[in-house]
Design an enzyme around this catalytic site. Sequence first.
Site, PDB file in Angstrom:
ATOM      1  N   CYS A 117       0.815  -1.227   0.000  1.00 35.00           N
ATOM      2  CA  CYS A 117       0.000   0.000   0.000  1.00 35.00           C
ATOM      3  C   CYS A 117       0.843   1.269   0.000  1.00 35.00           C
ATOM      4  CB  CYS A 117      -0.927  -0.003   1.212  1.00 35.00           C
ATOM      5  SG  CYS A 117      -2.050  -1.399   1.192  1.00 35.00           S
ATOM      6  N   HIS A 257      -3.591   7.100   2.063  1.00 34.54           N
ATOM      7  CA  HIS A 257      -3.933   5.765   1.567  1.00 34.54           C
ATOM      8  C   HIS A 257      -5.331   5.419   2.081  1.00 34.54           C
ATOM      9  CE1 HIS A 257      -3.925   1.585   0.730  1.00 34.54           C
ATOM     10  NE2 HIS A 257      -3.781   1.213   1.985  1.00 34.54           N
ATOM     11  N   ASN A 287     -10.139  -0.500  -0.807  1.00 34.86           N
ATOM     12  CA  ASN A 287      -8.681  -0.399  -0.738  1.00 34.86           C
ATOM     13  C   ASN A 287      -8.089  -0.983  -2.028  1.00 34.86           C
ATOM     14  OD1 ASN A 287      -5.960  -0.616  -0.221  1.00 34.86           O
ATOM     15  ND2 ASN A 287      -6.192  -1.539   1.802  1.00 34.86           N
TER      16      ASN A 287
HETATM   17  O1  UT7 Z   1      -4.036  -1.318   3.292  1.00 37.44           O
HETATM   18  C1  UT7 Z   1      -3.271  -2.176   4.105  1.00 37.44           C
HETATM   19  C2  UT7 Z   1      -3.509  -1.865   5.485  1.00 37.44           C
HETATM   20  N1  UT7 Z   1      -4.758  -2.437   5.943  1.00 37.44           N
HETATM   21  C3  UT7 Z   1      -5.446  -1.784   6.823  1.00 37.44           C
HETATM   22  O2  UT7 Z   1      -5.099  -0.687   7.164  1.00 37.44           O
HETATM   23  C4  UT7 Z   1      -6.640  -2.479   7.443  1.00 37.44           C
HETATM   24  C5  UT7 Z   1      -6.640  -2.202   8.934  1.00 37.44           C
HETATM   25  N2  UT7 Z   1      -7.707  -2.858   9.654  1.00 37.44           N
HETATM   26  C6  UT7 Z   1      -9.008  -2.560   9.511  1.00 37.44           C
HETATM   27  O3  UT7 Z   1      -9.393  -1.778   8.672  1.00 37.44           O
HETATM   28  C7  UT7 Z   1      -9.975  -3.165  10.470  1.00 37.44           C
HETATM   29  O4  UT7 Z   1      -9.281  -3.835  11.498  1.00 37.44           O
HETATM   30  C8  UT7 Z   1     -10.981  -4.157   9.813  1.00 37.44           C
HETATM   31  C9  UT7 Z   1     -11.963  -3.387   8.954  1.00 37.44           C
HETATM   32  C10 UT7 Z   1     -10.234  -5.180   8.998  1.00 37.44           C
HETATM   33  C11 UT7 Z   1     -11.781  -4.877  10.890  1.00 37.44           C
HETATM   34  O5  UT7 Z   1     -12.453  -3.912  11.695  1.00 37.44           O
HETATM   35  P1  UT7 Z   1     -12.352  -3.978  13.272  1.00 37.44           P
HETATM   36  O6  UT7 Z   1     -13.183  -2.913  13.802  1.00 37.44           O
HETATM   37  O7  UT7 Z   1     -10.907  -3.991  13.642  1.00 37.44           O
HETATM   38  O8  UT7 Z   1     -13.037  -5.365  13.576  1.00 37.44           O
HETATM   39  P2  UT7 Z   1     -12.465  -6.593  14.383  1.00 37.44           P
HETATM   40  O9  UT7 Z   1     -11.484  -7.345  13.550  1.00 37.44           O
HETATM   41  O10 UT7 Z   1     -12.028  -6.112  15.737  1.00 37.44           O
HETATM   42  O11 UT7 Z   1     -13.761  -7.457  14.545  1.00 37.44           O
HETATM   43  C12 UT7 Z   1     -14.870  -7.012  15.344  1.00 37.44           C
HETATM   44  C13 UT7 Z   1     -15.989  -8.032  15.194  1.00 37.44           C
HETATM   45  C14 UT7 Z   1     -15.499  -9.468  15.389  1.00 37.44           C
HETATM   46  O12 UT7 Z   1     -16.528 -10.168  16.031  1.00 37.44           O
HETATM   47  P3  UT7 Z   1     -16.418 -10.504  17.619  1.00 37.44           P
HETATM   48  O13 UT7 Z   1     -15.154 -11.307  17.752  1.00 37.44           O
HETATM   49  O14 UT7 Z   1     -16.346  -9.179  18.275  1.00 37.44           O
HETATM   50  O15 UT7 Z   1     -17.667 -11.272  17.864  1.00 37.44           O
HETATM   51  C15 UT7 Z   1     -15.355  -9.971  13.976  1.00 37.44           C
HETATM   52  O16 UT7 Z   1     -15.508 -11.373  13.890  1.00 37.44           O
HETATM   53  O17 UT7 Z   1     -16.521  -7.957  13.863  1.00 37.44           O
HETATM   54  C16 UT7 Z   1     -16.486  -9.268  13.277  1.00 37.44           C
HETATM   55  N3  UT7 Z   1     -16.265  -9.126  11.845  1.00 37.44           N
HETATM   56  C17 UT7 Z   1     -17.260  -8.944  10.959  1.00 37.44           C
HETATM   57  N4  UT7 Z   1     -18.566  -8.831  11.119  1.00 37.44           N
HETATM   58  C18 UT7 Z   1     -19.312  -8.630  10.007  1.00 37.44           C
HETATM   59  C19 UT7 Z   1     -15.097  -9.137  11.184  1.00 37.44           C
HETATM   60  N5  UT7 Z   1     -15.303  -8.969   9.865  1.00 37.44           N
HETATM   61  C20 UT7 Z   1     -16.626  -8.838   9.711  1.00 37.44           C
HETATM   62  C21 UT7 Z   1     -17.463  -8.641   8.590  1.00 37.44           C
HETATM   63  N6  UT7 Z   1     -18.789  -8.532   8.778  1.00 37.44           N
HETATM   64  N7  UT7 Z   1     -16.968  -8.535   7.342  1.00 37.44           N
END
Ligand code: UT7
Length: 337
Positions: A117, A257, A287
């Site tokens: 990225c 980004h 992204n």
């Molecule tokens: O470009 C390269 C760099 N990449 C980035 O900068 C990405 C950085 N990370 C992110 O953007 C975020 O961490 C994500 C968008 C990937 C995830 O968001 P988050 O707020 O960090 O969610 P999380 O991983 O903490 O998950 C929260 C909850 C979990 O459920 P529990 O364990 O709390 O029950 C996940 O299982 O959301 C759940 N979850 C989803 N729910 C619905 C994870 N993905 C999804 C989904 N739909 N697609």
Amino acid sequence: MRIRKNAVITAVGGYVPDTVLSNHDLEEMVDTNSEWIVARTGIKERRIVNDPDIATSDMATYALKRLMEEGNVNPDEIDCVIVSTSTPDYVMVSTGSMVCEKAGLKNAWGIDTNAACSGFLYALTLGASMIESGRCKKVVVIGADKNSAIVNYTDRNTCILFGDGAGAVLLEQTEEPVGLMDSFFRTDGSGKENLIVTAGGSKFPASQSTLDEKLHYVRQDGRVVFKAAIQGMTDTCNEVLKSNDLVSAQIDYLIPHQANLRIIQSVGEYLGLSAEQVKVNIDRYGNTTAATIPLCLWDFKDDFKYGDKMILTAFGAGFSWGATYLKWGTLRQSKKD
Ligand code: UT7
């Protein structure tokens, strides 16, 4: 007195595929919902290639052709094409070489850089150095990624995030006080534990077991990357401001980004910038890895005026991250204008 010759962006081009993959489409594919995706990422839809014959070099070529048309650029005058991508057409044969051929550039050499990225920013600095040194007169820098080739559409943690696209800029020399001023970059290889496409390179060549274990897909620990991205982008923006005796109040635009709207907003807030100053198109494209920043420049180029001070910043796999300070110049006019 030696007059410093800067490298300035004089033309911009962009391309995204026609096919829209909406959040509602993804609801049919994995256990997710549009509200969650919009609230957690800011993404409403992304574009993906649905023609198997279209590779990263094709998207990069479309962006370059648009740049040449709108900037009235003679393809024979382009010296060099740097394509930043982590989804090259081939492991061996550079995407840059493919782009030169497909765009009909007879006098250019083409190479690839890969810093995921952050790749476009790194390539922009490399291209600028070639212009500043006088080694080249016209350098095209492209960020292009066909992420749909490395996304596992059964993994809800990643498939909601990524899209395909390409953006291109032309760098030329100027004696005016505009162009690329400075960059501050960092890498940390230990970040590979948290964001990686494991197989397909020399460490884990393709084999039955890499296929069975799905190691050719992108995998990330989103929470770790999220925190590191906010910290890394904010810190490097501050570093580049400091080394140029600037404070953020003097900055006109932040071009971040586009990985997550919450990351973008946090960095903007830490820098004390208003929402209007922070350019965002993640809602439409998701992204697109190396393409996010040039696609932003392409989308918002009509907002920028001569002398505007901008910070471009990125964070990605590697980990790789950094910030570039540039002053906007004047874009070349198309024949139609
Ligand atoms: O470009 C390269 C760099 N990449 C980035 O900068 C990405 C950085 N990370 C992110 O953007 C975020 O961490 C994500 C968008 C990937 C995830 O968001 P988050 O707020 O960090 O969610 P999380 O991983 O903490 O998950 C929260 C909850 C979990 O459920 P529990 O364990 O709390 O029950 C996940 O299982 O959301 C759940 N979850 C989803 N729910 C619905 C994870 N993905 C999804 C989904 N739909 N697609």
